[in-house]
Motif scaffolding. Structure first.
Motif, PDB file in Angstrom:
ATOM      1  N   ALA A  60      -0.453   6.010   2.466  1.00  0.00           N
ATOM      2  CA  ALA A  60      -1.583   5.843   1.600  1.00  0.00           C
ATOM      3  C   ALA A  60      -1.487   6.998   0.561  1.00  0.00           C
ATOM      4  N   ASN A  61      -1.367   6.866  -0.597  1.00  0.00           N
ATOM      5  CA  ASN A  61      -1.222   8.015  -1.524  1.00  0.00           C
ATOM      6  C   ASN A  61      -2.554   8.775  -1.778  1.00  0.00           C
ATOM      7  N   THR A  62      -3.660   7.900  -1.474  1.00  0.00           N
ATOM      8  CA  THR A  62      -5.005   8.564  -1.255  1.00  0.00           C
ATOM      9  C   THR A  62      -5.955   7.815  -0.536  1.00  0.00           C
ATOM     10  N   ASP A  63      -6.984   8.548  -0.468  1.00  0.00           N
ATOM     11  CA  ASP A  63      -8.209   7.966   0.432  1.00  0.00           C
ATOM     12  C   ASP A  63      -8.625   6.522  -0.340  1.00  0.00           C
ATOM     13  N   GLY A  64      -8.840   5.539   0.525  1.00  0.00           N
ATOM     14  CA  GLY A  64      -9.414   4.303  -0.202  1.00  0.00           C
ATOM     15  C   GLY A  64      -9.440   3.053   0.785  1.00  0.00           C
ATOM     16  N   PHE A  65     -10.097   2.066   0.250  1.00  0.00           N
ATOM     17  CA  PHE A  65     -10.157   0.675   0.900  1.00  0.00           C
ATOM     18  C   PHE A  65      -8.839  -0.267   0.617  1.00  0.00           C
ATOM     19  N   VAL A  66      -8.477  -0.784   1.757  1.00  0.00           N
ATOM     20  CA  VAL A  66      -7.286  -1.956   1.418  1.00  0.00           C
ATOM     21  C   VAL A  66      -7.813  -3.046   0.915  1.00  0.00           C
ATOM     22  N   THR A  67      -7.532  -3.469  -0.044  1.00  0.00           N
ATOM     23  CA  THR A  67      -8.209  -4.689  -0.777  1.00  0.00           C
ATOM     24  C   THR A  67      -7.216  -5.673  -0.800  1.00  0.00           C
ATOM     25  N   ARG A  68      -5.707  -5.555  -0.349  1.00  0.00           N
ATOM     26  CA  ARG A  68      -4.898  -6.625  -0.127  1.00  0.00           C
ATOM     27  C   ARG A  68      -3.607  -6.196   0.699  1.00  0.00           C
ATOM     28  N   VAL A  69      -3.509  -6.798   1.587  1.00  0.00           N
ATOM     29  CA  VAL A  69      -2.173  -6.856   2.313  1.00  0.00           C
ATOM     30  C   VAL A  69      -1.181  -8.154   2.040  1.00  0.00           C
ATOM     31  N   ALA A  70      -0.244  -7.744   1.170  1.00  0.00           N
ATOM     32  CA  ALA A  70       0.509  -8.591   0.490  1.00  0.00           C
ATOM     33  C   ALA A  70       1.995  -9.214   1.387  1.00  0.00           C
ATOM     34  N   VAL A  71       2.132  -8.674   2.487  1.00  0.00           N
ATOM     35  CA  VAL A  71       3.001  -8.987   3.396  1.00  0.00           C
ATOM     36  C   VAL A  71       2.738  -9.252   4.898  1.00  0.00           C
ATOM     37  N   LYS A  72       3.585  -9.790   5.592  1.00  0.00           N
ATOM     38  CA  LYS A  72       3.494 -10.132   6.882  1.00  0.00           C
ATOM     39  C   LYS A  72       4.281  -9.001   7.756  1.00  0.00           C
ATOM     40  N   PRO A  73       3.886  -8.796   9.086  1.00  0.00           N
ATOM     41  CA  PRO A  73       4.758  -7.952  10.022  1.00  0.00           C
ATOM     42  C   PRO A  73       6.535  -8.533   9.800  1.00  0.00           C
ATOM     43  N   PHE A  74       7.159  -7.933   9.812  1.00  0.00           N
ATOM     44  CA  PHE A  74       8.550  -8.150  10.003  1.00  0.00           C
ATOM     45  C   PHE A  74       9.216  -8.919   8.931  1.00  0.00           C
ATOM     46  N   ALA A  75       8.430  -8.829   7.936  1.00  0.00           N
ATOM     47  CA  ALA A  75       9.035  -9.655   6.618  1.00  0.00           C
ATOM     48  C   ALA A  75      10.112  -8.775   6.006  1.00  0.00           C
ATOM     49  N   HIS A  76      10.985  -9.754   5.445  1.00  0.00           N
ATOM     50  CA  HIS A  76      11.820  -9.000   4.455  1.00  0.00           C
ATOM     51  C   HIS A  76      11.166  -8.828   3.189  1.00  0.00           C
ATOM     52  N   VAL A  77      11.628  -7.522   2.738  1.00  0.00           N
ATOM     53  CA  VAL A  77      10.829  -7.187   1.372  1.00  0.00           C
ATOM     54  C   VAL A  77      11.971  -6.695   0.360  1.00  0.00           C
ATOM     55  N   LYS A  78      11.578  -6.767  -0.922  1.00  0.00           N
ATOM     56  CA  LYS A  78      12.806  -6.284  -1.801  1.00  0.00           C
ATOM     57  C   LYS A  78      11.903  -4.842  -2.476  1.00  0.00           C
ATOM     58  N   LYS A  79      12.943  -4.091  -2.845  1.00  0.00           N
ATOM     59  CA  LYS A  79      12.527  -2.921  -3.508  1.00  0.00           C
ATOM     60  C   LYS A  79      11.468  -3.091  -4.697  1.00  0.00           C
ATOM     61  N   GLY A  80      10.324  -2.430  -4.689  1.00  0.00           N
ATOM     62  CA  GLY A  80       9.461  -2.521  -5.663  1.00  0.00           C
ATOM     63  C   GLY A  80       8.447  -3.603  -5.393  1.00  0.00           C
ATOM     64  N   GLN A  81       8.634  -4.451  -4.251  1.00  0.00           N
ATOM     65  CA  GLN A  81       7.602  -5.770  -4.029  1.00  0.00           C
ATOM     66  C   GLN A  81       6.287  -4.881  -3.449  1.00  0.00           C
ATOM     67  N   THR A  82       5.321  -5.608  -3.965  1.00  0.00           N
ATOM     68  CA  THR A  82       3.904  -5.162  -3.593  1.00  0.00           C
ATOM     69  C   THR A  82       3.901  -5.372  -1.949  1.00  0.00           C
ATOM     70  N   LEU A  83       3.201  -4.355  -1.588  1.00  0.00           N
ATOM     71  CA  LEU A  83       2.922  -4.273   0.099  1.00  0.00           C
ATOM     72  C   LEU A  83       1.526  -4.462   0.230  1.00  0.00           C
ATOM     73  N   PHE A  84       0.791  -3.546  -0.538  1.00  0.00           N
ATOM     74  CA  PHE A  84      -0.669  -3.240  -0.144  1.00  0.00           C
ATOM     75  C   PHE A  84      -1.364  -2.801  -1.581  1.00  0.00           C
ATOM     76  N   THR A  85      -2.570  -3.075  -1.638  1.00  0.00           N
ATOM     77  CA  THR A  85      -3.406  -2.629  -2.827  1.00  0.00           C
ATOM     78  C   THR A  85      -4.658  -1.958  -2.412  1.00  0.00           C
ATOM     79  N   LEU A  86      -4.973  -0.705  -3.020  1.00  0.00           N
ATOM     80  CA  LEU A  86      -6.066   0.107  -2.651  1.00  0.00           C
ATOM     81  C   LEU A  86      -7.029   0.298  -3.681  1.00  0.00           C
ATOM     82  N   LYS A  87      -8.583   0.282  -3.416  1.00  0.00           N
ATOM     83  CA  LYS A  87      -9.487   0.988  -4.277  1.00  0.00           C
ATOM     84  C   LYS A  87     -10.047   2.062  -3.817  1.00  0.00           C
ATOM     85  N   SER A  88      -9.666   3.344  -4.572  1.00  0.00           N
ATOM     86  CA  SER A  88     -10.141   4.580  -4.205  1.00  0.00           C
ATOM     87  C   SER A  88     -11.069   5.208  -5.265  1.00  0.00           C
TER      88      SER A  88
END
Length: 348
Positions: A60-88
């Motif tokens: 986490a780059n800063t304190d905040g609330f997790v507003t979105r979890v965009a991937v599932k555990p063990f998923a294959h992801v590409k560089k730059g793909q959104t993983l999480f969003t925060l509101k800080s």
């Protein structure tokens, strides 16, 4: 008893100028060295491991609330793909300060443009123009610093461009995959609060892994970095060697890089029979002994036995694979080697 003393006496005689050992009546079995090009290095239990450069921590780059979890555990992801969003809230405060600086900067930019023609005509004092220019310069430096800080916290250049144009903070911080790979673990939950620096996920690039084995240090020291090895149809390259020898096992860890992708086998252990391409001689293990801190074999000559220095590349199934000044015509002692060594040591 009457036969033993003459034999030992003969063996302990001083060496001749050519370092020959006369075996006397001692019976010595002989063996012919066999030329080898595929050299077995032995069986080893190794483990596939991912190098540090293939492992990534998503924090986490800063304190905040997790507003979105965009991937599932063990998923294959590409560089730059959104993983999480925060509101800080902290990030919103920082953006508000950045916007206030931009607004004040815009004001003094207009003020300088307004005062420049007036000061040139003497309508206003030049001091007033200089003060406005100095204030604008300080605000410009402050805005650049705040922009760099927001970028470091994870805001994108496009977000900052929009914030500067609209004078409106963007509450969403998007955390993206730092590399192409698979999610190894995930610690974040939607709606949860995270502190700055908290680990949200672990990411592994599974396209590359190394195979680590522990090898007797004498054998390991004969391997060169970049050397090609093979095992059961697989091909490896010697990638690195541990800088020190394990004092208990007297082994050195070897890091092998597999030629093909390891197929997400990180953590798996496997027995392999390693071999290398090298010119060597195959002799009975009993033929090789130590003399003056070096490995030697005793080659049969017309006037006795000559100790020849060899380098042991590997030992396997009762044989030693060595390099040295041997030939296919040589015959080396395969028995009574300890007696020949005693004679050589006593003569020296």
């Amino acid at each position: 008893m009457k036969y033993i003393m003459p034999i030992l006496f003969t063996l302990m005689l001083p060496l001749a100028a050519a370092d020959r050992i006369d075996p006397g009546t001692l019976q010595v079995a002989l063996s012919a060295p066999k030329a080898q090009e595929q050299l077995p290095l032995g069986n080893y239990l190794g483990t596939y491991t991912y190098p540090p450069a293939s492992r990534f921590t998503v924090s986490a780059n800063t304190d905040g609330f997790v507003t979105r979890v965009a991937v599932k555990p063990f998923a294959h992801v590409k560089k730059g793909q959104t993983l999480f969003t925060l509101k800080s809230p902290k990030l919103l405060d920082m953006q508000s300060e950045y916007i206030a600086t931009l607004l004040e900067l815009e004001y003094y930019d207009k003020e300088v443009k307004r005062l420049e023609p007036l000061a040139s005509k003497g309508v206003v004092a030049s001091k007033q123009l200089t003060e406005s220019r100095n204030r604008r310069q300080k605000l410009d430096a402050s805005a650049a610093f705040q922009r760099d800080v927001l970028l470091a916290y994870g805001l994108t250049p496009s977000q900052l461009k929009r914030i500067a144009a609209q004078h409106k903070p963007d509450p969403v911080l998007t955390i993206s995959a730092p590399a192409t790979g698979s999610i190894a673990s995930m610690n974040a939950q939607k709606g949860g609060y995270v502190a700055e620096g908290a680990v949200l996920a672990q990411l592994i690039d599974t396209t590359e892994c190394h195979f680590e084995i522990d090898m007797p240090w004498e054998t390991a020291d004969t391997l060169a970095l970049g050397e090609k090895l093979s095992a059961d149809g697989k091909h490896f390259t010697v990638f690195a060697k541990a800088p020190q020898i394990d004092p208990v096992s007297q082994t050195r860890t070897i890091d092998l890089h597999e030629g093909d992708e390891c197929g997400e086998r990180g953590g798996a252990s496997m027995n392999i029979a390693l071999s290398r391409t090298a010119k060597a001689w195959k002799v009975p293990a009993a033929s090789v002994t130590e003399l003056d801190g070096r490995s030697v074999v005793f080659a049969k000559r017309s006037d006795g036995f000559e100790p020849l220095a060899v380098t042991v590349l590997s030992r396997r199934e009762g044989f030693c694979y060595v390099t040295g000044a041997l030939s296919a015509e040589d015959r080396v002692a395969a028995s009574s080697v300890l007696a020949l060594r005693s004679a050589a040591a006593g003569g020296e």
